[in-house]
Design an enzyme around this catalytic site. Structure first.
Site, mmCIF file in Angstrom:
data_model
loop_
_atom_site.group_PDB
_atom_site.id
_atom_site.type_symbol
_atom_site.label_atom_id
_atom_site.label_comp_id
_atom_site.label_asym_id
_atom_site.label_seq_id
_atom_site.Cartn_x
_atom_site.Cartn_y
_atom_site.Cartn_z
ATOM 1 N N ASN A 122 0.839 -1.191 0.000
ATOM 2 C CA ASN A 122 0.000 0.000 0.000
ATOM 3 C C ASN A 122 0.880 1.249 0.000
ATOM 4 O O ASN A 122 1.835 1.346 0.772
ATOM 5 C CB ASN A 122 -0.898 0.020 1.236
ATOM 6 C CG ASN A 122 -1.600 -1.296 1.462
ATOM 7 O OD1 ASN A 122 -2.243 -1.832 0.575
ATOM 8 N ND2 ASN A 122 -1.462 -1.827 2.665
ATOM 9 N N GLU A 138 8.752 -4.626 -0.399
ATOM 10 C CA GLU A 138 7.625 -3.684 -0.396
ATOM 11 C C GLU A 138 8.092 -2.251 -0.648
ATOM 12 O O GLU A 138 7.394 -1.472 -1.317
ATOM 13 C CB GLU A 138 6.863 -3.770 0.925
ATOM 14 C CG GLU A 138 6.386 -5.164 1.303
ATOM 15 C CD GLU A 138 5.648 -5.888 0.186
ATOM 16 O OE1 GLU A 138 4.889 -5.242 -0.549
ATOM 17 O OE2 GLU A 138 5.840 -7.108 0.055
#
Length: 855
Positions: free
Chosen positions: A271, A302
């Site tokens: 995200n 990530e």
């Protein structure tokens, strides 16, 4: 009816009609434990007069207003879609609904911590689950700015993609409101809402453009005492500096939070500015070093997505591999070059590439750049090809075009497509400009064709051991869809001196076509072991010449370095899997290698393969005969291991998993109750569970011991491990009860389901316990698929099937799956793929066991 699916054609048509400007999303998380209030206003432009749809999964839709006109939800809301007709050039849509909390790790997941009764929420939207939280055009190429306003209970913190604002008082007592600023233009699947009484540590990073980027790392309160925030933030800061220089591009967002959340399905999720990690990366007990390294790789994976995936996003899911492969490659690179895990590429060879090779030899294999027709296709493509094979091939591409040219092309790609969407063709165009190479042919054979080729060493020597001819043969394995490919490979010469196998020579060359002569070896004295694909430069199945294989396995403990030892063992393991070598031969070599191996991830991989031999690959009678000796070897290794070392911990866990004789299980019990102590070994809570579950599966502990340990460990981990232990009870009644609970109860939380499945499958000592569930599986598969979300169904259908029954009397697991597939020709492709992969694994085990019986 589309149900909850979306095809690529539908998405392309919708993207032609629409351009989305913004979403204003108001969520009220104070209205109970089952649902929450969701109000979305989306502003978008469209082709005047067009009709399209927007996505929403909600138990109740209260109102839909399009351009000031009320629409009747009963008429326009069907199949998780709201039909939008007679659109104007500029449109405003407001939808008010009640959405449901999830307990499956999808949508907005709700969890209450048994340790303290506190409740935590987090979102997980990839692939298509932001529509479970707000009304949205759910596809990656309809980017927009998102503004979240969240009402939460007093005492909670709320995180999203934008910095967390100071809350204001809510309309009702005990509530507070977080009004977030608008995000950059991003795709809906990387938006995030994380809420609850999370605790954490903050820091900052100074970007190359002078901005101060706030950093934070958080977890639930009951784990906060265990969070090693300093190491997490140090890895993150090192990654920021590495990537900003490597990509030639500053960080694209305003802050960077990492929240470690409970019951998370994957390792983490990228995200934008608000990464979620599974919270067993917060180590309440001593972890094995391989797990700590995996966390570092995950953190850096990530972070890489912030550039490649979040700032520049794939246009459609067929380029999912590009996101994941790039992050997997660059995170391994960053781990090796910025952390203490300098041998990360050895870990990649030992674990990630094994995953890739296994996946690439299934009937479901697909090109790295796969054709994704719909959402169901992409949901099953989070696999070893998308991640590990793609990263392996990107490694080869970097070698092919040069590291400097490759990352110069990445910088150009990021600059050209910032905050928008792009395709593989866009990336290749930039790489061709910077490298001067035509990548068309390379792309075809490596990215657009599935399968793996085999490289084989062919040698002739004279009576004095001088090499008279040498060649690398490239073959296409039977059934593989691959073509012959170009490879850059090294051949290492390893000679035995003073009891050590050390490299004494190395040749590096390009392999093209079916046969490539290795003239550099001709005229040299043959070394004891010639390691083909030394240094692991390419992606291929490898076969050593016969003499090298014999000497390499016999002297496996003599290699001075871990990587060549791992490459030799990987080749031998692939031969076992292809029924070219008895599994017992590999088992002996692996146990020998464990005498000297110290690399944590390699030790982990060896122990996993030993488990496969003892659980599946040896025929049942051979397993029973081999198990006591193998467990005794592991026990001896554990007792001889360096005190307080990582290897000691891994070996103790392995002994618990494989102990079979009364003396062996008594030792495990003594470690658990403290009556026998291994020097340096701390029997902490997580190790207590490992020891107890081993005893339960061996029939040496039962419900009383499980209940006592669960009372001792009143945490979510304790609850989950107790479920695993109960599922591991080696009785027909326990297995039947576990089966019923898994198949019939959709209320079981996702992580509890995973642990229960592990316990159910723990039948190494008693494989006959699973015989009744071969027929049960084919009878229940349709109901499982129909009644669960995709992720939960995939877990059940993949893990309820076990190849442990192969070779047992009175059961035909191959025939059972073949019959199911024959009778389900019209089943969804994703459903059939899961069952087909189970069949592939089962057929492989049949062949491997047959090879063992040949001697």
């Amino acid at each position: 009816m589309p149900g909850q699916n979306l095809t690529r054609e539908e998405a392309a048509k919708r993207a032609e009609l629409l351009s989305v400007a913004s979403y204003d999303i108001a969520l009220d998380l104070t209205r109970g434990e089952e649902t929450f209030h969701s109000a979305t206003t989306v502003r978008f432009s469209a082709t005047p007069g067009a009709t399209t749809f927007i996505d929403l999964i909600a138990p109740t839709v209260h109102s839909i207003v399009l351009n000031g006109k009320d629409l009747d939800p009963a008429e326009v809301y069907v199949d998780s879609r709201i039909v939008l007709g007679d659109l104007k050039a500029d449109n405003e849509l407001t939808v008010v609904a009640d959405c449901a909390y999830m307990h499956t790790g999808e949508g907005l997941h709700r969890f209450t911590d048994p340790a303290d009764g506190e409740t935590y929420l987090y979102s997980q939207f990839e692939v298509p689950d932001s529509r479970r939280v707000f009304t949205v055009f759910e596809q990656p190429d309809l980017k927009a700015s998102f503004t979240f306003t969240v009402t939460a209970p007093a005492g909670w913190t709320v995180f999203s993609n934008s910095p967390t604002p100071a809350p204001t008082s809510g309309a009702h007592e005990g509530t507070q409101v977080f009004a977030f600023s608008p995000t950059e233009r991003i795709s809906s699947y990387i938006t995030a809402i994380v809420a609850g009484p999370y605790e954490g540590v903050t820091g900052s990073y100074t970007s190359v453009d002078g901005r101060e980027i706030p950093l934070g790392t958080y977890c639930r309160a009951s784990l906060a005492q265990y969070m090693d925030a300093e190491e997490i933030l140090d890895i993150t800061k090192g990654g920021f500096a590495f990537y900003e220089e490597l990509f030639g591009t500053p960080y694209a967002f305003t802050k960077y939070d990492q929240v470690f959340v409970p019951e998370f399905n994957a390792g983490a999720m990228e995200n934008a500015g608000c990464v979620t990690h599974r919270d067993d990366y917060i180590f309440r007990s001593r972890p094995v070093e391989a797990r700590v390294e995996r966390r570092a790789v995950t953190i850096l994976h990530e972070l890489a997505h912030m550039w490649f995936g979040d700032m520049v996003t794939m246009k459609w899911w067929n380029d999912l591999w590009l996101n994941e492969s790039f992050a997997e490659y660059t995170s391994t690179l960053a781990t090796a070059e910025t952390t203490r895990f300098t041998d990360a590429w050895t870990t990649f060879q030992a674990l990630e590439k094994t995953w890739a090779y296994n996946q690439d030899q299934l009937s479901s294999t697909h090109p790295i750049a796969a054709e994704i027709k719909d959402l169901h296709d992409v949901e099953v493509n989070f696999d070893g090809i998308t991640y590990a094979k793609g990263a392996s091939v990107l490694t080869a591409l970097v070698a092919y075009v040069g590291r400097e040219a490759f990352f110069k092309g990445i910088a150009s790609y990021l600059a050209a497509h910032a905050y928008s969407n792009a395709t593989l063709a866009d990336l290749l165009a930039e790489l061709e400009k910077t490298s001067g190479r035509d990548l068309g042919a390379w792309t075809k054979v490596w990215l657009q064709e599935a399968g793996v080729t085999t490289l084989r060493m062919e040698l002739d020597t004279d009576a004095d051991g001088v090499i008279t001819s040498a060649a690398v043969l490239q073959e296409i394995p039977q059934g593989s869809p691959a073509s012959l490919r170009p490879h850059r490979v090294a051949i290492g010469s390893y000679s035995l001196a003073d009891g050590a196998l050390a490299r004494t020579g190395r040749v590096e060359l390009d392999v093209e076509g079916a046969r490539t002569e290795v003239s550099e070896l001709v005229g040299t004295t043959r070394a004891d072991v010639l390691v083909l694909n030394d240094d692991d430069l390419t992606y291929a199945k490898v076969r050593l010449d016969e003499a090298s294989l014999e000497a390499g396995l016999a002297g496996i403990a003599s290699f001075t370095d871990s990587l060549p030892r791992s490459i030799v063992l990987a080749s031998a393991w692939d031969m076992v899997r292809d029924a070219e070598m008895p599994a017992s031969r590999y088992l002996a070599a692996a146990l020998k290698a464990l005498e000297v191996e110290t690399h944590s991830s390699v030790v982990q991989g060896l122990l996993a393969r030993i488990t496969t031999c003892l659980s599946f690959y040896l025929p049942p009678a051979s397993r029973k005969a081999a198990a006591p000796g193998a467990a005794q070897s592991l026990l001896g290794l554990a007792r001889a291991a360096e005190p307080d070392g990582d290897k000691q911990l891994q070996l103790v866990r392995a002994v618990a998993a494989h102990a079979v004789t009364p003396e062996q299980t008594a030792t495990v019990a003594a470690w658990l109750d403290g009556s026998e102590v291994l020097e340096g070994l701390t029997v902490d809570q997580d190790l207590r569970w490992e020891l107890l579950i081993g005893l339960v599966a061996a029939g040496q502990a039962g419900e009383a011991e499980i209940a006592a340990e669960e009372q001792r460990d009143r945490t979510t981990t304790g609850r989950e491990r107790a479920a695993q232990a109960r599922a591991a009870l080696p009785t027909p009644e326990a297995k039947a009860a576990t089966w019923r609970e898994l198949v019939e109860s959709s209320a079981m939380p996702n992580e509890t389901q995973v642990k229960t499945l592990l316990g159910f499958a723990a039948v190494e000592r008693h494989p006959e316990l699973l015989v009744p569930f071969v027929s049960e599986y084919v009878r229940e598969a349709d109901a499982i698929w129909a009644s669960r979300t995709f992720h939960m169904a995939e877990n059940l259908l993949s893990r309820l099937w076990s190849v442990a029954t192969v070779g047992l009397e009175g059961v035909d697991p191959v025939g059972a799956l073949e019959a199911w597939l024959a009778s389900h020709a019209d089943a969804p492709d994703a459903f059939r793929r899961i069952v087909s992969e189970n069949l592939d694994d089962t057929r492989r085990v049949v062949a491997v066991q047959a090879r063992e019986l040949q001697g």
